[in-house]
Design an enzyme around this catalytic site. Structure first.
Site, PDB file in Angstrom:
ATOM      1  N   SER A   1     -12.227  26.436 -27.226  1.00  0.00           N
ATOM      2  CA  SER A   1     -12.363  25.246 -28.059  1.00  0.00           C
ATOM      3  C   SER A   1     -11.236  25.253 -29.075  1.00  0.00           C
ATOM      4  O   SER A   1     -10.845  26.299 -29.577  1.00  0.00           O
ATOM      5  CB  SER A   1     -13.716  25.283 -28.773  1.00  0.00           C
ATOM      6  OG  SER A   1     -13.655  24.503 -29.951  1.00  0.00           O
TER       7      SER A   1
ATOM      8  N   LYS B   1     -15.833  30.066 -29.074  1.00  0.00           N
ATOM      9  CA  LYS B   1     -16.356  29.412 -27.879  1.00  0.00           C
ATOM     10  C   LYS B   1     -15.613  29.793 -26.612  1.00  0.00           C
ATOM     11  O   LYS B   1     -14.411  29.974 -26.590  1.00  0.00           O
ATOM     12  CB  LYS B   1     -16.273  27.888 -28.032  1.00  0.00           C
ATOM     13  CG  LYS B   1     -17.189  27.351 -29.110  1.00  0.00           C
ATOM     14  CD  LYS B   1     -18.535  26.951 -28.580  1.00  0.00           C
ATOM     15  CE  LYS B   1     -18.430  25.713 -27.751  1.00  0.00           C
ATOM     16  NZ  LYS B   1     -19.662  25.069 -27.473  1.00  0.00           N
TER      17      LYS B   1
ATOM     18  N   SER C   1       0.833  -1.213   0.000  1.00  0.00           N
ATOM     19  CA  SER C   1       0.000   0.000   0.000  1.00  0.00           C
ATOM     20  C   SER C   1       0.865   1.259   0.000  1.00  0.00           C
ATOM     21  O   SER C   1       0.341   2.373  -0.027  1.00  0.00           O
ATOM     22  CB  SER C   1      -0.933   0.011   1.215  1.00  0.00           C
ATOM     23  OG  SER C   1      -0.181  -0.128   2.404  1.00  0.00           O
TER      24      SER C   1
ATOM     25  N   THR D   1     -39.833  26.561 -10.900  1.00  0.00           N
ATOM     26  CA  THR D   1     -40.077  25.188 -10.461  1.00  0.00           C
ATOM     27  C   THR D   1     -40.210  24.399 -11.758  1.00  0.00           C
ATOM     28  O   THR D   1     -40.724  24.933 -12.749  1.00  0.00           O
ATOM     29  CB  THR D   1     -41.360  25.041  -9.612  1.00  0.00           C
ATOM     30  OG1 THR D   1     -42.474  25.432 -10.405  1.00  0.00           O
ATOM     31  CG2 THR D   1     -41.323  25.885  -8.349  1.00  0.00           C
ATOM     32  N   HIS D   2     -39.719  23.166 -11.762  1.00  0.00           N
ATOM     33  CA  HIS D   2     -39.699  22.332 -12.986  1.00  0.00           C
ATOM     34  C   HIS D   2     -38.965  23.042 -14.125  1.00  0.00           C
ATOM     35  O   HIS D   2     -39.271  22.820 -15.297  1.00  0.00           O
ATOM     36  CB  HIS D   2     -41.117  21.972 -13.437  1.00  0.00           C
ATOM     37  CG  HIS D   2     -41.998  21.503 -12.327  1.00  0.00           C
ATOM     38  ND1 HIS D   2     -42.053  20.183 -11.928  1.00  0.00           N
ATOM     39  CD2 HIS D   2     -42.834  22.178 -11.496  1.00  0.00           C
ATOM     40  CE1 HIS D   2     -42.901  20.066 -10.911  1.00  0.00           C
ATOM     41  NE2 HIS D   2     -43.373  21.265 -10.623  1.00  0.00           N
TER      42      HIS D   2
ATOM     43  N   TYR E   1      -9.552  -6.582  12.685  1.00  0.00           N
ATOM     44  CA  TYR E   1      -8.868  -6.054  11.499  1.00  0.00           C
ATOM     45  C   TYR E   1      -8.814  -7.109  10.399  1.00  0.00           C
ATOM     46  O   TYR E   1      -8.544  -8.280  10.652  1.00  0.00           O
ATOM     47  CB  TYR E   1      -7.430  -5.602  11.841  1.00  0.00           C
ATOM     48  CG  TYR E   1      -6.701  -5.120  10.597  1.00  0.00           C
ATOM     49  CD1 TYR E   1      -6.821  -3.805  10.181  1.00  0.00           C
ATOM     50  CD2 TYR E   1      -5.946  -5.996   9.810  1.00  0.00           C
ATOM     51  CE1 TYR E   1      -6.209  -3.362   9.008  1.00  0.00           C
ATOM     52  CE2 TYR E   1      -5.332  -5.567   8.642  1.00  0.00           C
ATOM     53  CZ  TYR E   1      -5.467  -4.255   8.251  1.00  0.00           C
ATOM     54  OH  TYR E   1      -4.867  -3.822   7.099  1.00  0.00           O
TER      55      TYR E   1
ATOM     56  N   LYS F   1      -8.201   3.510   1.875  1.00  0.00           N
ATOM     57  CA  LYS F   1      -7.410   4.728   1.702  1.00  0.00           C
ATOM     58  C   LYS F   1      -7.578   5.431   0.366  1.00  0.00           C
ATOM     59  O   LYS F   1      -7.759   6.652   0.318  1.00  0.00           O
ATOM     60  CB  LYS F   1      -5.936   4.421   1.945  1.00  0.00           C
ATOM     61  CG  LYS F   1      -5.674   4.264   3.407  1.00  0.00           C
ATOM     62  CD  LYS F   1      -4.314   3.715   3.703  1.00  0.00           C
ATOM     63  CE  LYS F   1      -4.370   2.940   4.988  1.00  0.00           C
ATOM     64  NZ  LYS F   1      -5.238   1.733   4.917  1.00  0.00           N
TER      65      LYS F   1
ATOM     66  N   GLU G   1     -18.645  22.530 -15.439  1.00  0.00           N
ATOM     67  CA  GLU G   1     -18.982  21.190 -15.945  1.00  0.00           C
ATOM     68  C   GLU G   1     -18.241  20.109 -15.153  1.00  0.00           C
ATOM     69  O   GLU G   1     -18.795  19.062 -14.840  1.00  0.00           O
ATOM     70  CB  GLU G   1     -18.635  21.089 -17.433  1.00  0.00           C
ATOM     71  CG  GLU G   1     -19.605  21.876 -18.295  1.00  0.00           C
ATOM     72  CD  GLU G   1     -19.154  22.009 -19.734  1.00  0.00           C
ATOM     73  OE1 GLU G   1     -18.388  21.146 -20.220  1.00  0.00           O
ATOM     74  OE2 GLU G   1     -19.545  22.995 -20.381  1.00  0.00           O
TER      75      GLU G   1
ATOM     76  N   ASN H   1      -2.239  -2.434  13.229  1.00  0.00           N
ATOM     77  CA  ASN H   1      -3.697  -2.303  13.122  1.00  0.00           C
ATOM     78  C   ASN H   1      -4.221  -1.052  13.828  1.00  0.00           C
ATOM     79  O   ASN H   1      -5.066  -0.343  13.298  1.00  0.00           O
ATOM     80  CB  ASN H   1      -4.389  -3.551  13.678  1.00  0.00           C
ATOM     81  CG  ASN H   1      -4.019  -4.795  12.885  1.00  0.00           C
ATOM     82  OD1 ASN H   1      -3.383  -4.682  11.836  1.00  0.00           O
ATOM     83  ND2 ASN H   1      -4.398  -5.959  13.384  1.00  0.00           N
TER      84      ASN H   1
ATOM     85  N   GLN I   1      -7.383  -2.076   4.045  1.00  0.00           N
ATOM     86  CA  GLN I   1      -6.388  -1.287   3.312  1.00  0.00           C
ATOM     87  C   GLN I   1      -7.037  -0.562   2.119  1.00  0.00           C
ATOM     88  O   GLN I   1      -6.527   0.429   1.641  1.00  0.00           O
ATOM     89  CB  GLN I   1      -5.272  -2.214   2.826  1.00  0.00           C
ATOM     90  CG  GLN I   1      -4.142  -1.513   2.131  1.00  0.00           C
ATOM     91  CD  GLN I   1      -2.950  -2.435   1.971  1.00  0.00           C
ATOM     92  OE1 GLN I   1      -2.291  -2.772   2.950  1.00  0.00           O
ATOM     93  NE2 GLN I   1      -2.672  -2.850   0.761  1.00  0.00           N
TER      94      GLN I   1
ATOM     95  N   ASN J   1     -15.937  27.979 -22.964  1.00  0.00           N
ATOM     96  CA  ASN J   1     -16.636  26.896 -22.270  1.00  0.00           C
ATOM     97  C   ASN J   1     -16.432  26.987 -20.762  1.00  0.00           C
ATOM     98  O   ASN J   1     -15.328  27.277 -20.305  1.00  0.00           O
ATOM     99  CB  ASN J   1     -16.123  25.538 -22.772  1.00  0.00           C
ATOM    100  CG  ASN J   1     -16.431  25.328 -24.242  1.00  0.00           C
ATOM    101  OD1 ASN J   1     -17.421  25.860 -24.758  1.00  0.00           O
ATOM    102  ND2 ASN J   1     -15.583  24.578 -24.928  1.00  0.00           N
TER     103      ASN J   1
HETATM  104  N1  ARG Z   1      -1.248  -1.340   5.185  1.00  0.00           N
HETATM  105  C1  ARG Z   1      -2.184  -1.831   6.152  1.00  0.00           C
HETATM  106  C2  ARG Z   1      -3.525  -1.136   5.983  1.00  0.00           C
HETATM  107  O1  ARG Z   1      -3.567  -0.141   5.330  1.00  0.00           O
HETATM  108  C3  ARG Z   1      -1.658  -1.566   7.520  1.00  0.00           C
HETATM  109  C4  ARG Z   1      -2.120  -2.540   8.550  1.00  0.00           C
HETATM  110  C5  ARG Z   1      -1.589  -3.885   8.279  1.00  0.00           C
HETATM  111  N2  ARG Z   1      -1.893  -4.809   9.321  1.00  0.00           N
HETATM  112  C6  ARG Z   1      -1.802  -6.137   9.129  1.00  0.00           C
HETATM  113  N3  ARG Z   1      -2.086  -6.875  10.133  1.00  0.00           N
HETATM  114  N4  ARG Z   1      -1.417  -6.616   7.987  1.00  0.00           N
HETATM  115  O2  ARG Z   1      -4.542  -1.552   6.482  1.00  0.00           O
END
Ligand code: ARG
Length: 484
Positions: A285, A291, A31, A163-164, A325, A333, A298, A118, A330, A293
């Site tokens: 454009s 134009k 990650s 309205t509408h 956990y 994120k 948008e 965790n 993961q 825009n």
């Molecule tokens: N990269 C993990 C996450 O974003 C961190 C926690 C990992 N914990 C584990 N027991 N593998 O959740």
């Protein structure tokens, strides 16, 4: 960043393993490519954790000094983009901890005492979101300030209310703009409320069951400015409700900005011609030289798709996930980072577009009396003379039909024509058959008259200076983390 085929690196967890992780598995499970965005929050959390460990006599003073020195160096390297991230070290937490051990030796490994990744990752994401909530609240306030001053300028401009998307009744443009203000105000208050649930310390939960070390969670919470500590360790490491809430609020903001964007698109069309978007907020454009825009407006519409998608993605990750956990978490994120990043760009763009746009008051007012928008005035007038409203409504409808057939406006009906529709329809009604008459008679507190709009603006101007003060104090609290 190093690629997945580099020489295997020593991991925090590989004591029980005899074989190295497959390179593709490393690449798949890593990650660090995205969670390095929380590196500064990770270090901040580690500084607080180590400080607490020392005060609980779990670390010595010299160990703490080494750890803080090492973390400080790492922080500098990250800020200056010199830090070498490694995929085989999986995530931001292991990358930083391994760099620390490289710098200060085995003492680096004591930092993880009484803590697990965790509860560490849950802490980081909360710190990250808290910072972003403060930035977003600040940007919402800036947008509201822009809307307020625009509404003040436009408190007397008459526009057709719809309205509408059909002309309904005349309103003031200031009143319409204050409706935008109200949507954003709800978003602001939702964010403040969500912040309370974000601002809870999960550290101390360790992997899932708590820790045997005599840690002091209240101290860590205080060092990190958390309002409270989590009560249940299993919940602390698996809870991402706060993140789903934040994603919902960002989606709602996205929807509100999309509605504002849509109005700009309509209003700047040749058909409406109510507003000229500033060159700085428009694009051209490549083929049609004439134009201009409104791409900002948008994109405000278009971005709402991903805000809603990000919310959905996290909700589905959480659904039916067993306690406590799981690595599924993961996946929280990227949706969070994406919504935050997009909103931090979109909000200033919309604010700038609103503040710099040139509104064409004459054109805005032009259509206000179109489509017999004053018919309600006739119904109101009659019903005030004692005629039941539904009868009055019918008579007003007959007036509209008569005018349509004779191709005239309601205000052009003669005294005889009016009284022929109903004996109570005296010439006195004519005073109400103008757009200004209709607008200025709506003086109820939430009404559209200039006085009602200005009263609302004055009250909000006072409130917003209170909000400004709150933001200034937040800024002091998190100085360095909030963009100026
Ligand atoms: N990269 C993990 C996450 O974003 C961190 C926690 C990992 N914990 C584990 N027991 N593998 O959740």
């Amino acid at each position: 960043m190093a690629d997945a085929t580099e020489t295997p690196t020593k991991k925090l967890w590989d004591g029980r393993f005899t074989e190295a992780t497959d390179a593709f598995v490393e690449a798949f499970t890593a990650s660090v490519g995205f969670d390095q965005q929380m590196a500064l929050q990770d270090i901040k959390g580690s500084i607080a954790h180590a400080t607490m460990l020392q005060s609980a006599d779990i670390l010595s003073e010299s160990e703490l000094e080494l750890i803080l020195g090492g973390l400080d160096e790492i922080q500098q390297e990250i800020i200056e983009n010199r830090f070498e991230w490694s995929v085989s070290l999986e995530d931001v937490h292991m990358n930083i901890e391994s760099a620390l051990t490289e710098k200060i030796g085995v003492v680096g490994k004591t930092l993880h005492t009484g803590r697990s990744r965790n509860d560490q990752v849950a802490t980081d994401i909360r710190l990250y979101l808290r910072d972003q909530i403060d930035k977003i609240s600040d940007l919402l306030t800036r947008l509201q300030q822009g809307i307020l001053s625009l509404a003040e300028n436009e408190s007397e401009t008459i526009m057709p209310g719809f309205t509408h998307l059909q002309v309904a009744q005349p309103v003031t443009f200031g009143h319409h703009l204050m409706a935008w203000y109200e949507m954003i105000e709800r978003d602001y208050s939702r964010l403040l409320d969500c912040r309370k649930r974000v601002n809870v310390l999960p550290l101390g939960a360790a992997a899932l069951a708590g820790t045997t070390y005599p840690i002091n969670r209240e101290m860590t919470a205080e060092l990190l400015s958390f309002d409270s500590v989590a009560r249940n360790s299993l919940d602390a490491v698996s809870d991402r409700d706060f993140a789903a809430e934040a994603l919902f609020i960002m989606a709602m903001i996205g929807i509100h900005l999309s509605k504002i964007g849509e109005e700009f698109v309509l209003w700047s069309s040749t058909e409406f011609d109510w507003v000229e978007i500033d060159d700085a907020y428009a694009t051209g454009s490549s083929i049609m030289p004439q134009k201009k825009n409104d791409d900002v407006a948008e994109l405000a519409r278009g971005k709402s798709g991903r805000f809603i998608g990000n919310l959905t993605a996290l909700l589905v990750v959480l659904k039916a996930m067993p306690f406590a956990y799981n690595r599924d978490l993961q996946e929280d994120k990227e949706p969070i980072f994406d919504s935050v990043d997009q909103l931090l760009l979109l909000l200033p763009a919309i604010t700038g577009m609103v503040e710099t746009a040139k509104f064409k008051q004459a054109n805005i007012s032009k259509g206000a009396a179109a489509g017999y928008s004053l018919a309600t005035e006739i119904a109101d007038f009659l019903s005030k003379t004692g005629v039941p409203f539904s009868v009055a409504h019918e008579v007003a409808g007959e007036c509209v039909k008569f005018c349509e057939e004779n191709k005239i406006d309601l205000a052009q009906m003669s005294d005889q024509q009016l009284v022929a529709m109903h004996p109570n329809l005296t010439p006195a009604v004519k005073k109400f058959l103008t757009v200004t008459g209709a607008v200025s008679s709506r003086t109820s507190a939430m009404g559209t008259s200039k006085d009602s709009v200005l009263a609302a603006i004055n009250k909000l101007n006072q409130d917003i200076s209170g909000v400004d003060k709150a933001i200034t104090s937040l800024r002091k609290q998190f100085s360095g983390m909030i963009n100026p």
